[in-house]
Design a protein around this motif. Structure first.
Motif, PDB file in Angstrom:
ATOM      1  N   PHE A  73       2.658   3.510  -8.917  1.00  0.00           N
ATOM      2  CA  PHE A  73       2.071   2.600  -8.583  1.00  0.00           C
ATOM      3  C   PHE A  73       1.668   2.641  -7.137  1.00  0.00           C
ATOM      4  CE2 PHE A  73       2.021  -2.073  -7.499  1.00  0.00           C
ATOM      5  CZ  PHE A  73       1.568  -2.520  -8.661  1.00  0.00           C
ATOM      6  N   LYS A  74       0.551   2.222  -6.966  1.00  0.00           N
ATOM      7  CA  LYS A  74      -0.583   2.221  -5.866  1.00  0.00           C
ATOM      8  C   LYS A  74      -1.193   0.805  -5.539  1.00  0.00           C
ATOM      9  CE  LYS A  74       0.196   6.376  -4.395  1.00  0.00           C
ATOM     10  NZ  LYS A  74      -0.090   7.604  -5.124  1.00  0.00           N
ATOM     11  N   THR A  75      -1.595   0.687  -4.349  1.00  0.00           N
ATOM     12  CA  THR A  75      -2.474  -0.455  -4.010  1.00  0.00           C
ATOM     13  C   THR A  75      -3.851  -0.197  -4.763  1.00  0.00           C
ATOM     14  OG1 THR A  75      -3.432   0.387  -2.164  1.00  0.00           O
ATOM     15  CG2 THR A  75      -1.485  -0.793  -1.588  1.00  0.00           C
ATOM     16  N   ARG A  76      -4.508  -1.332  -4.973  1.00  0.00           N
ATOM     17  CA  ARG A  76      -5.968  -1.277  -5.437  1.00  0.00           C
ATOM     18  C   ARG A  76      -6.859  -0.237  -4.980  1.00  0.00           C
ATOM     19  NH1 ARG A  76      -7.039  -7.337  -6.042  1.00  0.00           N
ATOM     20  NH2 ARG A  76      -4.866  -7.252  -6.619  1.00  0.00           N
ATOM     21  N   GLU A  77      -6.584  -0.049  -3.579  1.00  0.00           N
ATOM     22  CA  GLU A  77      -7.263   0.967  -2.808  1.00  0.00           C
ATOM     23  C   GLU A  77      -6.685   2.356  -2.893  1.00  0.00           C
ATOM     24  OE1 GLU A  77      -6.313  -2.136  -1.217  1.00  0.00           O
ATOM     25  OE2 GLU A  77      -7.885  -2.640  -1.855  1.00  0.00           O
ATOM     26  N   GLY A  78      -5.487   2.500  -3.560  1.00  0.00           N
ATOM     27  CA  GLY A  78      -5.031   3.736  -3.705  1.00  0.00           C
ATOM     28  C   GLY A  78      -3.983   4.131  -2.804  1.00  0.00           C
ATOM     29  N   GLY A  79      -3.774   3.271  -1.832  1.00  0.00           N
ATOM     30  CA  GLY A  79      -2.642   3.575  -0.833  1.00  0.00           C
ATOM     31  C   GLY A  79      -1.085   3.218  -1.403  1.00  0.00           C
ATOM     32  N   VAL A  80      -0.137   3.589  -0.619  1.00  0.00           N
ATOM     33  CA  VAL A  80       1.194   3.109  -0.855  1.00  0.00           C
ATOM     34  C   VAL A  80       1.416   1.993  -0.947  1.00  0.00           C
ATOM     35  CG1 VAL A  80       3.840   3.547  -0.217  1.00  0.00           C
ATOM     36  CG2 VAL A  80       2.124   5.387   0.042  1.00  0.00           C
ATOM     37  N   MET A  81       2.177   1.112  -1.729  1.00  0.00           N
ATOM     38  CA  MET A  81       2.165  -0.348  -1.724  1.00  0.00           C
ATOM     39  C   MET A  81       3.346  -0.770  -1.109  1.00  0.00           C
ATOM     40  SD  MET A  81       0.873  -3.122  -3.248  1.00  0.00           S
ATOM     41  CE  MET A  81       0.972  -4.528  -4.432  1.00  0.00           C
ATOM     42  N   ARG A  82       3.113  -1.515  -0.217  1.00  0.00           N
ATOM     43  CA  ARG A  82       4.301  -2.214   0.520  1.00  0.00           C
ATOM     44  C   ARG A  82       5.068  -3.074  -0.344  1.00  0.00           C
ATOM     45  NH1 ARG A  82       2.891  -3.018   6.436  1.00  0.00           N
ATOM     46  NH2 ARG A  82       4.950  -4.186   6.259  1.00  0.00           N
ATOM     47  N   LEU A  83       6.291  -3.501  -0.139  1.00  0.00           N
ATOM     48  CA  LEU A  83       6.979  -4.129  -1.008  1.00  0.00           C
ATOM     49  C   LEU A  83       6.726  -5.528  -0.778  1.00  0.00           C
ATOM     50  CD1 LEU A  83       9.303  -4.046  -2.994  1.00  0.00           C
ATOM     51  CD2 LEU A  83      10.916  -4.315  -1.149  1.00  0.00           C
ATOM     52  N   GLU A  84       6.330  -5.956   0.425  1.00  0.00           N
ATOM     53  CA  GLU A  84       6.072  -7.452   0.785  1.00  0.00           C
ATOM     54  C   GLU A  84       4.832  -7.833   0.219  1.00  0.00           C
ATOM     55  OE1 GLU A  84       6.068  -6.698   5.210  1.00  0.00           O
ATOM     56  OE2 GLU A  84       6.163  -8.680   5.237  1.00  0.00           O
ATOM     57  N   ASN A  85       3.896  -6.926   0.011  1.00  0.00           N
ATOM     58  CA  ASN A  85       2.671  -7.334  -0.525  1.00  0.00           C
ATOM     59  C   ASN A  85       2.728  -7.473  -2.100  1.00  0.00           C
ATOM     60  OD1 ASN A  85       1.749  -7.053   1.837  1.00  0.00           O
ATOM     61  ND2 ASN A  85       0.547  -4.930   1.440  1.00  0.00           N
ATOM     62  N   LEU A  86       3.696  -6.632  -2.668  1.00  0.00           N
ATOM     63  CA  LEU A  86       3.803  -6.747  -4.050  1.00  0.00           C
ATOM     64  C   LEU A  86       4.558  -7.832  -4.450  1.00  0.00           C
ATOM     65  CD1 LEU A  86       4.346  -4.482  -6.775  1.00  0.00           C
ATOM     66  CD2 LEU A  86       6.702  -5.256  -6.086  1.00  0.00           C
ATOM     67  N   ILE A  87       5.587  -8.252  -3.674  1.00  0.00           N
ATOM     68  CA  ILE A  87       6.142  -9.806  -3.817  1.00  0.00           C
ATOM     69  C   ILE A  87       5.088 -10.786  -3.749  1.00  0.00           C
ATOM     70  CG2 ILE A  87       7.978 -11.072  -3.038  1.00  0.00           C
ATOM     71  CD1 ILE A  87       9.462  -8.781  -2.193  1.00  0.00           C
ATOM     72  N   HIS A  88       4.369 -10.766  -2.674  1.00  0.00           N
ATOM     73  CA  HIS A  88       3.262 -11.713  -2.634  1.00  0.00           C
ATOM     74  C   HIS A  88       2.413 -11.777  -3.808  1.00  0.00           C
ATOM     75  CE1 HIS A  88       0.504 -14.172  -0.221  1.00  0.00           C
ATOM     76  NE2 HIS A  88      -0.496 -13.284  -0.816  1.00  0.00           N
ATOM     77  N   ASP A  89       1.807 -10.677  -4.253  1.00  0.00           N
ATOM     78  CA  ASP A  89       1.006 -10.683  -5.491  1.00  0.00           C
ATOM     79  C   ASP A  89       1.462 -11.374  -6.621  1.00  0.00           C
ATOM     80  OD1 ASP A  89      -1.097  -9.375  -3.896  1.00  0.00           O
ATOM     81  OD2 ASP A  89      -0.711  -7.305  -4.929  1.00  0.00           O
ATOM     82  N   ILE A  90       2.916 -11.029  -6.908  1.00  0.00           N
ATOM     83  CA  ILE A  90       3.524 -11.552  -8.035  1.00  0.00           C
ATOM     84  C   ILE A  90       4.007 -13.079  -7.858  1.00  0.00           C
ATOM     85  CG2 ILE A  90       5.951 -12.026  -8.955  1.00  0.00           C
ATOM     86  CD1 ILE A  90       5.275  -9.726 -10.139  1.00  0.00           C
ATOM     87  N   ASP A  91       4.180 -13.544  -6.475  1.00  0.00           N
ATOM     88  CA  ASP A  91       4.426 -14.998  -6.180  1.00  0.00           C
ATOM     89  C   ASP A  91       2.977 -16.029  -6.419  1.00  0.00           C
ATOM     90  OD1 ASP A  91       7.036 -14.406  -5.964  1.00  0.00           O
ATOM     91  OD2 ASP A  91       6.786 -14.698  -3.522  1.00  0.00           O
ATOM     92  N   GLU A  92       1.820 -15.233  -6.177  1.00  0.00           N
ATOM     93  CA  GLU A  92       0.668 -15.646  -6.318  1.00  0.00           C
ATOM     94  C   GLU A  92       0.287 -16.218  -7.839  1.00  0.00           C
ATOM     95  OE1 GLU A  92      -2.323 -16.592  -4.019  1.00  0.00           O
ATOM     96  OE2 GLU A  92      -0.204 -17.009  -3.022  1.00  0.00           O
ATOM     97  N   GLU A  93       0.586 -14.854  -8.610  1.00  0.00           N
ATOM     98  CA  GLU A  93       0.375 -14.907  -9.944  1.00  0.00           C
ATOM     99  C   GLU A  93       1.299 -16.142 -10.465  1.00  0.00           C
ATOM    100  OE1 GLU A  93      -2.052 -13.883 -11.679  1.00  0.00           O
ATOM    101  OE2 GLU A  93      -1.544 -14.391 -13.680  1.00  0.00           O
ATOM    102  N   MET A  94       2.422 -16.098 -10.333  1.00  0.00           N
ATOM    103  CA  MET A  94       3.393 -17.038 -10.568  1.00  0.00           C
ATOM    104  C   MET A  94       3.153 -18.385 -10.370  1.00  0.00           C
ATOM    105  SD  MET A  94       5.808 -15.801 -12.445  1.00  0.00           S
ATOM    106  CE  MET A  94       5.442 -16.912 -13.546  1.00  0.00           C
ATOM    107  N   TYR A  95       2.487 -18.573  -8.858  1.00  0.00           N
ATOM    108  CA  TYR A  95       2.085 -19.897  -8.674  1.00  0.00           C
ATOM    109  C   TYR A  95       0.972 -20.390  -9.247  1.00  0.00           C
ATOM    110  CZ  TYR A  95       0.170 -23.662  -5.247  1.00  0.00           C
ATOM    111  OH  TYR A  95      -0.269 -24.823  -4.986  1.00  0.00           O
TER     112      TYR A  95
END
Ligand code: ARG
Length: 588
Positions: free
Chosen positions: A391-413
């Motif tokens: 699993f990577k970020t859209r840009e191909g970097g290492v995904m930070r946990l905080e950002n992953l949680i943030h993305d999920i929360d946004e989608e859930m919201y």
């Protein structure tokens, strides 16, 4: 409480004995033909050989003896010799009434509780938490909770990586940027400042830069290695910096883990084990466990039955430096001394399996643990993106946990607001609670050792085998219960009656499986077994719900019985999600 399957087995075994056969043949399993029966016993087939009799004759004999069995409602002998059974609806409702009363909700706690240390999380200080650390935290936390539910003394240790090259890299980069800092003045003898010379965001930016430089610049890397060595020798300025790095990162790590509902009992770290190393090295040498091999100190750990080469466990490099092995072995010594665990369980990426094979063998061979101490490695697979790659970020970097949680929360919201079921104000908190279930259930519903695809769309869906679906089911039950309360009635006074329909009985049978499932999930260290159970359980509830007008029921005793059942189902489902490490909101 005894498991339902044990109760039924005991009755069937008694019937075999009463009919003049060995009781052993009476073992019962859950039916694999739920259309025909709920439980089955195939013992007559096996007994036929021993007694030289047709299996159907034996099945008939046993069936006759079961006529008055309390737990069994219906029993049939079926050619060629199966014994098919249905549980008695009366008995089932009595059993569940006891579950409701039981303080452990039917779980039979360990008679001899074990002290089990669980090594999970394993973040490396100063490196941002990334998704690679997510699985360890989620799986370890769940196993810890399941073990506690089973009555064991579970001690969770985060085992911070605080002693490796990353520390030297940060020190080197800081020196490069701010050579004037007092930490780098070797003649300085005063007190070091209390305030760290960096913030967490600076720290997180420093590490990747230093790491990148060290890969390109050999001299830079040398300096970082030297700084690591100096730190490990206890150089005062570097120790002071290390303290700052620790404080700043640990504060940040604690916040991140709290967001994940992950809580460690111990915040021990690799450096805590260092004082044990000299003594351990002496001991290994003195007792002849370790020997020199091209200047390095090693312990042979290969065994005759090995099918692949297991290299020796290296304790000290030829320059005297210790390694990851050394730290893990010294940590085992420390744990034995401080906590004397019966078992140490490591929840770590499965790519580290060889390391743990070496460490465990070495610990056993050198008797760093007692004979009965269990060392177990639970290796988990990789969390992949939809492309099947880690699993990577859209840009191909290492995904930070905080950002992953943030993305999920946004989608859930987005989904929750779309549903318009909760007020704007509540929607954000609800999104966080439900988002966590999406992440954790998405992970835990897979067998830990397997790789899996992290799929935000699927994980956040309210339908299918997902966390939000389970929570939605619980919330649905809660809402019925609160409407019943609004009628001025008392949920806790409701009495459970025998099932009135097939779907109700099926739901009750699921509820009665709870203790067996938790016990098995613990034995196999397999949270996914709890996930698949609650998925079936939630489905059974929803089938019952769609067929039954609960609040509209006119017979008050019947309605109260359904409310009692709902309240029990809610309690069991909530106990399960608590063991998985998430909770349900009031509304969603
Ligand atoms: N910090 C390590 C890593 O990120 C994991 C530590 C696992 N636990 C252990 N006792 N080795 O790879």
């Amino acid at each position: 409480m005894k498991k339902i399957i044990e109760i039924i087995s005991a009755e069937v075994q008694q019937a075999f004995a009463d009919a003049g056969y060995e009781a052993e043949y009476g073992r019962v399993t859950v039916s694999n033909r739920p259309d025909l029966c709920e439980y089955q016993c195939n013992g007559a087939m096996a007994a036929a050989k021993a007694y030289k009799k047709a299996p159907i004759m034996i099945a008939n004999d046993v069936t006759e003896k079961l006529a008055n069995a309390r737990a069994i409602g219906e029993v049939n002998a079926v050619a060629p010799g199966f014994i098919n059974m249905k549980i008695s609806a009366e008995y089932l409702s009595e059993y569940l009434a006891q579950v409701k009363e039981d303080e452990n909700l039917s779980i039979e706690k360990a008679k001899e509780p074990k002290t089990i240390m669980i090594d999970y999380g394993g973040p490396n200080v100063a490196k941002p938490l990334h998704v690679g650390h997510l699985r360890s935290a989620i799986i370890g936390e769940s196993i810890k909770r399941i073990g506690r539910a089973m009555g064991h003394k579970m001690i969770g240790d985060v085992h911070l990586g605080d002693w490796g090259l990353q520390m030297g890299l940060i020190i080197t980069e800081l020196k490069e940027r701010q050579p004037e800092l007092v930490y780098f003045d070797e003649s300085y003898t005063g007190e070091y400042p209390k305030e760290a010379p960096f913030t967490i965001s600076e720290l997180e930016e420093i590490y990747p830069e230093a790491s990148a430089k060290s890969k390109e610049d050999e001299a830079y890397k040398e300096r970082a290695m030297e700084a690591t060595f100096q730190l490990q020798q206890g150089q005062a300025g570097y120790m002071a910096l290390w303290n700052h790095i620790m404080n700043v990162s640990v504060t940040d790590l604690k916040q991140n883990y709290a967001k994940l509902n992950v809580e460690f009992d111990l915040w021990k770290k690799e450096s805590d084990a260092q004082p044990y190393i000299p003594e351990m090295v002496e001991y290994l040498k003195e007792h002849g466990y370790a020997h020199l091999d091209q200047g390095a100190l090693v312990v042979d750990v290969k065994e005759e039955t090995d099918t692949k080469e297991i290299p020796p466990c290296m304790i000290l490099k030829s320059d005297g430096a210790s390694l990851y092995n050394t730290t893990d072995l010294a940590t085992i010594m420390e744990r034995m001394k401080l906590f004397h665990p019966d078992e140490i369980l490591y929840v770590v990426d499965k790519r580290q399996e060889l390391h743990f094979i070496q460490v465990f063998r070495c610990a056993r061979k050198a008797k760093l643990v007692e004979e009965g101490t269990k060392l177990q490695f639970l290796g988990f697979g990789t969390m992949n993106g939809k492309d099947g790659k880690p699993f990577k970020t859209r840009e191909g970097g290492v995904m930070r946990l905080e950002n992953l949680i943030h993305d999920i929360d946004e989608e859930m919201y987005r989904k929750i607001v779309e549903n318009r079921s909760v007020k704007e104000k509540e929607a954000h908190t609800t999104a966080e609670i439900v988002g966590l279930s999406a992440i954790k259930y998405g992970d835990l519903s897979n067998q830990a050792s397997k790789d899996y695809v992290f799929d935000i769309d699927r994980f956040t869906s309210f339908e299918g085998d997902t966390g939000p679906y389970i929570l939605y089911t619980i919330v649905r039950i809660k809402s019925i219960l609160s409407r019943y309360r609004e009628e001025g009635k008392d949920v806790s006074a409701c009495r459970l009656l025998p099932a009135a329909s097939a779907s109700e009985k099926a739901l009750m049978i699921e509820a009665a499986k709870f203790n067996g499932v938790v016990e098995n999930a613990f034995e196999e260290k397999a949270p996914h077994k709890i996930c698949s159970y609650i998925y079936d359980f939630a489905n059974a509830f929803n089938r019952f719900y769609h067929e039954t007008k609960i609040l509209g029921e006119e017979n008050e005793a019947q309605k109260a019985s359904w409310i009692a059942l709902l309240d029990l189902v809610r309690e069991l489902l909530e106990a399960c999600i608590d063991m998985l490490g998430f909770s349900a909101p009031e509304r969603m």
